[in-house]
Enzyme design. Structure first.
Site, PDB file in Angstrom:
ATOM      1  N   GLU A  47       0.854  -1.201   0.000  1.00  5.72           N
ATOM      2  CA  GLU A  47       0.000   0.000   0.000  1.00  5.72           C
ATOM      3  C   GLU A  47       0.891   1.252   0.000  1.00  5.72           C
ATOM      4  OE1 GLU A  47      -1.836   0.672   3.872  1.00  5.72           O
ATOM      5  OE2 GLU A  47      -3.519   1.740   2.980  1.00  5.72           O
ATOM      6  N   LYS A 127      -9.482   1.821  -2.323  1.00  3.70           N
ATOM      7  CA  LYS A 127      -9.740   1.296  -0.967  1.00  3.70           C
ATOM      8  C   LYS A 127     -11.114   1.711  -0.444  1.00  3.70           C
ATOM      9  CE  LYS A 127      -7.316   1.157   3.548  1.00  3.70           C
ATOM     10  NZ  LYS A 127      -6.049   1.591   4.190  1.00  3.70           N
ATOM     11  N   CYS A 172      -4.957  -3.067   2.705  1.00  2.49           N
ATOM     12  CA  CYS A 172      -4.707  -2.966   4.146  1.00  2.49           C
ATOM     13  C   CYS A 172      -5.928  -3.230   5.008  1.00  2.49           C
ATOM     14  CB  CYS A 172      -4.071  -1.625   4.491  1.00  2.49           C
ATOM     15  SG  CYS A 172      -3.306  -1.682   6.131  1.00  2.49           S
TER      16      CYS A 172
HETATM   17  N1  CDT Z   1      -3.273   1.394   6.386  1.00  5.95           N
HETATM   18  C1  CDT Z   1      -4.208   0.777   7.129  1.00  5.95           C
HETATM   19  O1  CDT Z   1      -5.323   0.534   6.705  1.00  5.95           O
HETATM   20  N2  CDT Z   1      -3.834   0.445   8.374  1.00  5.95           N
HETATM   21  C2  CDT Z   1      -4.685  -0.088   9.377  1.00  5.95           C
HETATM   22  C3  CDT Z   1      -4.069   0.348  10.662  1.00  5.95           C
HETATM   23  C4  CDT Z   1      -4.966   0.577  11.707  1.00  5.95           C
HETATM   24  S1  CDT Z   1      -3.962   1.160  13.009  1.00  5.95           S
HETATM   25  C5  CDT Z   1      -4.709   0.962  14.371  1.00  5.95           C
HETATM   26  C6  CDT Z   1      -4.779  -1.616   9.362  1.00  5.95           C
HETATM   27  O2  CDT Z   1      -5.879  -2.146   9.448  1.00  5.95           O
HETATM   28  O3  CDT Z   1      -3.754  -2.290   9.337  1.00  5.95           O
END
Ligand code: CDT
Length: 309
Positions: A47, A127, A172
């Protein structure tokens, strides 16, 4: 008949703010070359691979963040990666911040594309599940301003025919939602590529790095198994602008098992041979949706906030 794709999970170490885009692209070219040397047909990058994870920083004037976004894809900075893909006849998937102007208004998305072996964009995903918040919280030591910097993706969960199979993407936080996989599962997906950027600490919850890694794997392995699809999850890892990001990039078989994984938190590939035909038995038997799902009893699933009685 087999449909074996050799895939590289092309994990990246940190991309600090000071690193010029061209330097990042040249690191990615190194990984793509390595994957091609290993006989891979496809490499998956993380990402927001081209920049630091800038949603952790607040810029009151959103337009001052424009340099973090790609206005065209490809553009002059990333064209060498596309050229290399064509020369070496290897595809790739890449996450980046996208800015586009439609109807006179600017739109910003957290996007991922699939590029084929001729260096042409074959699919795009934006996303859907944006974590964090839209408002700046000055007392909070940890900002995740994805809802400030991005709109919710407007392309749904496309599944396209590419690389001899049915292929989709997500990004992500999407990996934590069963709906993500099931939307693609219902379209017959056989390979889901996803990049992630996940801090190893969550200051809002008492969670050890081990628990956070377990949860990351748990949802990707469950998504793979329950939809009988390969899942390739790829991290941007290491200490990026002072924040430690988890590694653990992996390739998951439709039986739910991890079949390849990275070891460290820097630029590194993990490679596996993925026979897309391994998806067929699960789709025909245990997870035969046509035969075994009971959508007539799932009415409330479209309700939003736990309001089902
Ligand atoms: N980039 C991304 O979506 N990160 C989120 C982080 C949440 S941090 C508490 C993830 O779900 O990994």
């Amino acid at each position: 008949m087999t449909r074996v794709l050799r895939i590289a999970a092309a994990q990246m170490g940190p991309v600090n703010s000071a690193e010029p885009r061209r330097a990042t692209v040249s690191r990615m070219m190194g990984l793509l070359d390595q994957a091609a040397d290993d006989g891979c047909n496809l490499a998956v990058f993380p990402e927001l691979a081209l920049t630091t994870f800038f949603p952790r920083t607040y810029l009151a004037d959103l337009h001052k963040a424009d340099d973090f976004y790609e206005h065209d894809m490809p553009n002059a900075d990333v064209q060498p990666l596309f050229d290399l893909a064509r020369r070496r006849h290897i595809g790739f998937s890449l996450g980046y911040a996208e800015i586009t102007t439609e109807g006179g208004a600017k739109h910003r998305y957290n996007s991922q594309i699939l590029v084929d072996r001729d260096g042409l964009v074959a699919a795009k995903y934006r996303k859907v599940h944006l974590p964090g918040h839209a408002d700046y919280r000055p007392d909070d030591p940890f900002q995740n301003l994805e809802k400030y910097y991005f709109e919710v993706g407007d392309l749904g969960f496309p599944v396209v025919n590419a690389f001899d199979g049915q292929v989709g993407m997500c990004i992500c936080n999407d990996r934590r939602w069963p709906e993500t996989y099931r939307m693609m599962g219902l379209k017959g997906v056989e390979l889901i590529m996803l990049g992630y950027t996940t801090p190893i600490h969550n200051p809002r919850a008492e969670q050890s790095p081990e628990l956070r890694m377990f949860q990351s794997r748990l949802c990707m392995q469950a998504g793979a198994y329950q939809n009988s699809t390969f899942v390739v999850g790829v991290a941007k890892a290491g200490r990026e602008d002072g924040v430690d990001l988890m590694g653990g990039s992996c390739i998951i078989h439709p039986n739910g098992r991890v079949i390849a994984e990275t070891k460290g938190v820097d630029d590194e590939i993990a490679v596996a041979d993925c026979d897309l035909d391994d998806c067929l038995n699960g789709k025909a038997e245990e997870f035969n949706f046509e035969r075994n799902r009971r959508p007539e009893l799932y009415d409330g699933l479209l309700a939003s906030h736990g309001s089902i009685r």
